[in-house]
Enzyme design. Sequence first.
Site, PDB file in Angstrom:
ATOM      1  CG  ASN A 130      45.344  25.869  38.700  1.00 11.52           C
ATOM      2  OD1 ASN A 130      44.959  25.676  39.851  1.00 11.52           O
ATOM      3  ND2 ASN A 130      45.688  27.052  38.253  1.00 11.52           N
ATOM      4  CG  ASP A 189      44.923  27.599  42.005  1.00 13.55           C
ATOM      5  OD1 ASP A 189      45.995  27.142  42.440  1.00 13.55           O
ATOM      6  OD2 ASP A 189      44.855  28.565  41.218  1.00 13.55           O
ATOM      7  CG  HIS A 190      39.310  26.112  41.782  1.00 18.16           C
ATOM      8  ND1 HIS A 190      39.131  27.248  42.550  1.00 18.16           N
ATOM      9  CD2 HIS A 190      39.643  26.542  40.544  1.00 18.16           C
ATOM     10  CE1 HIS A 190      39.314  28.318  41.792  1.00 18.16           C
ATOM     11  NE2 HIS A 190      39.638  27.910  40.575  1.00 18.16           N
ATOM     12  NE  ARG A 193      31.426  22.421  56.116  1.00 18.32           N
ATOM     13  CZ  ARG A 193      30.663  21.337  56.303  1.00 18.32           C
ATOM     14  NH1 ARG A 193      31.141  20.288  56.929  1.00 18.32           N
ATOM     15  NH2 ARG A 193      29.431  21.323  55.860  1.00 18.32           N
ATOM     16  CG  HIS A 211      47.145  32.152  41.184  1.00 14.36           C
ATOM     17  ND1 HIS A 211      46.212  32.767  40.395  1.00 14.36           N
ATOM     18  CD2 HIS A 211      47.904  33.149  41.712  1.00 14.36           C
ATOM     19  CE1 HIS A 211      46.383  34.079  40.438  1.00 14.36           C
ATOM     20  NE2 HIS A 211      47.406  34.337  41.244  1.00 14.36           N
ATOM     21  NE  ARG A 269      40.406  35.141  45.633  1.00 15.15           N
ATOM     22  CZ  ARG A 269      40.124  35.891  44.570  1.00 15.15           C
ATOM     23  NH1 ARG A 269      39.590  35.351  43.505  1.00 15.15           N
ATOM     24  NH2 ARG A 269      40.361  37.187  44.573  1.00 15.15           N
ATOM     25  CG  HIS A 270      42.698  29.453  45.297  1.00 11.35           C
ATOM     26  ND1 HIS A 270      44.012  29.689  45.031  1.00 11.35           N
ATOM     27  CD2 HIS A 270      41.985  30.107  44.336  1.00 11.35           C
ATOM     28  CE1 HIS A 270      44.102  30.448  43.952  1.00 11.35           C
ATOM     29  NE2 HIS A 270      42.893  30.742  43.510  1.00 11.35           N
ATOM     30  CB  THR A 327      39.117  33.407  37.780  1.00 13.85           C
ATOM     31  OG1 THR A 327      40.265  32.688  37.302  1.00 13.85           O
ATOM     32  CG2 THR A 327      38.269  33.839  36.607  1.00 13.85           C
ATOM     33  CB  THR A 328      43.752  35.312  36.178  1.00  6.28           C
ATOM     34  OG1 THR A 328      44.191  34.687  37.374  1.00  6.28           O
ATOM     35  CG2 THR A 328      44.788  36.306  35.707  1.00  6.28           C
ATOM     36  CD  GLU A 343      49.328  29.586  31.121  1.00  4.08           C
ATOM     37  OE1 GLU A 343      50.355  29.120  31.661  1.00  4.08           O
ATOM     38  OE2 GLU A 343      48.185  29.422  31.568  1.00  4.08           O
ATOM     39  CG  HIS A 383      41.706  31.658  32.521  1.00  4.64           C
ATOM     40  ND1 HIS A 383      40.358  31.793  32.652  1.00  4.64           N
ATOM     41  CD2 HIS A 383      42.248  32.077  33.691  1.00  4.64           C
ATOM     42  CE1 HIS A 383      40.099  32.291  33.852  1.00  4.64           C
ATOM     43  NE2 HIS A 383      41.219  32.464  34.503  1.00  4.64           N
ATOM     44  N   GLY A 384      40.024  28.556  31.476  1.00  5.52           N
ATOM     45  CA  GLY A 384      38.657  28.241  31.064  1.00  5.52           C
ATOM     46  C   GLY A 384      38.531  27.017  30.179  1.00  5.52           C
ATOM     47  N   GLY A 417      42.599  23.888  35.181  1.00  4.11           N
ATOM     48  CA  GLY A 417      42.254  23.637  36.577  1.00  4.11           C
ATOM     49  C   GLY A 417      40.779  23.472  36.837  1.00  4.11           C
ATOM     50  CG  HIS A 418      36.690  26.161  37.489  1.00  2.00           C
ATOM     51  ND1 HIS A 418      35.554  25.903  36.759  1.00  2.00           N
ATOM     52  CD2 HIS A 418      36.279  26.533  38.711  1.00  2.00           C
ATOM     53  CE1 HIS A 418      34.499  26.130  37.514  1.00  2.00           C
ATOM     54  NE2 HIS A 418      34.903  26.513  38.700  1.00  2.00           N
TER      55      HIS A 418
HETATM   56  N1  PXP Z   1      46.700  29.678  33.569  1.00  2.39           N
HETATM   57  C1  PXP Z   1      46.688  30.775  34.357  1.00  2.39           C
HETATM   58  C2  PXP Z   1      47.787  31.760  34.191  1.00  2.39           C
HETATM   59  C3  PXP Z   1      45.691  30.975  35.319  1.00  2.39           C
HETATM   60  O1  PXP Z   1      45.687  32.086  36.070  1.00  2.39           O
HETATM   61  C4  PXP Z   1      44.711  29.984  35.495  1.00  2.39           C
HETATM   62  C5  PXP Z   1      43.669  30.126  36.561  1.00  2.39           C
HETATM   63  O2  PXP Z   1      44.282  30.128  37.795  1.00  2.39           O
HETATM   64  C6  PXP Z   1      44.768  28.842  34.666  1.00  2.39           C
HETATM   65  C7  PXP Z   1      45.761  28.728  33.702  1.00  2.39           C
HETATM   66  C8  PXP Z   1      43.771  27.741  34.783  1.00  2.39           C
HETATM   67  O3  PXP Z   1      42.500  28.221  34.453  1.00  2.39           O
HETATM   68  P1  PXP Z   1      41.228  27.327  34.719  1.00  2.39           P
HETATM   69  O4  PXP Z   1      41.173  27.085  36.198  1.00  2.39           O
HETATM   70  O5  PXP Z   1      40.096  28.153  34.211  1.00  2.39           O
HETATM   71  O6  PXP Z   1      41.412  26.055  33.948  1.00  2.39           O
END
Ligand code: PXP
Length: 251
Positions: A13, A15-16, A24, A49, A55-56, A106-107, A157, A195-196, A217-218
């Site tokens: 992911n 996004d970040h 910036r 996402h 926001r991202h 976050t979600t 998921e 997630h996480g 992602g994060h």
């Molecule tokens: N899966 C879904 C559905 C998510 O919403 C996210 C966060 O955007 C992720 C996976 C990835 O989560 P993380 O950034 O905490 O790894």
Amino acid sequence: MLDIPKPLRLGVNVDHVATLRNARGGVHPSPVAAALLAIRAGADGITAHLREDRRHIRDDDITAIREAIMAPLNFEMAATDEMIAIALDTKPNAACIVPERREEVTTEGGLAVVGNEDRLTDLLMPLKEAGIRLSLFIEANEADIDSAKQIGADIVELHTGNYCNDLSKGRAELERIRHAAAYGANLGIEIHAGHGLGFDTVGPIAAIPEIEELNIGHFLIGESLFCGLEAAITEMRQKMQSSRYHNKLGY
Ligand code: PXP
């Protein structure tokens, strides 16, 4: 005969990367460049996402990532008319439907599927009809999986946030995820999780044999500050693979 485990894919992911760029307002660092690098490092797909408040990731990022990568794009989106129109236009490989609240960082939870089957079916059917795989981001419980099946989801998921974030609940959460993965796979639904997840938490999730894809992602983007994105992805992949095959083949 040897029971070879299912392969486990990694969706990265990005996004970040966009979060950092937006701090910036310029073009650096580029989520598209990160997506290309992630694929080179062994990611099987890219997840992004597009939030209602942008926001991202922004609309042009989605188009650019879609054009730049050959690998599958998993488009995370809220179940709104606006996002469905964008998905139909972009044609990602999969659309992962997530709940979205403006005030959340976050979600924070899974999609409320139970009780919303008819509304979600009406809204989401055009995605399936367009050949986009339909994924629902849900909490690990049988009722939501049953409803996902009723709606015609190809994938669920499973939300791993509680397992990752609260060690006191970790073991019970892991059991719930294991049970839900087996339950969903038995109904013919493809099982993903995310997630996480980080280096310390990915192992037990990767060992669940029904899970076919993790979206992370994060942690990867944060870790890449210290060791680079390729190294972070390589290490994550190694942890995923060794956990899956060690569990099954005993080495
Ligand atoms: N899966 C879904 C559905 C998510 O919403 C996210 C966060 O955007 C992720 C996976 C990835 O989560 P993380 O950034 O905490 O790894």
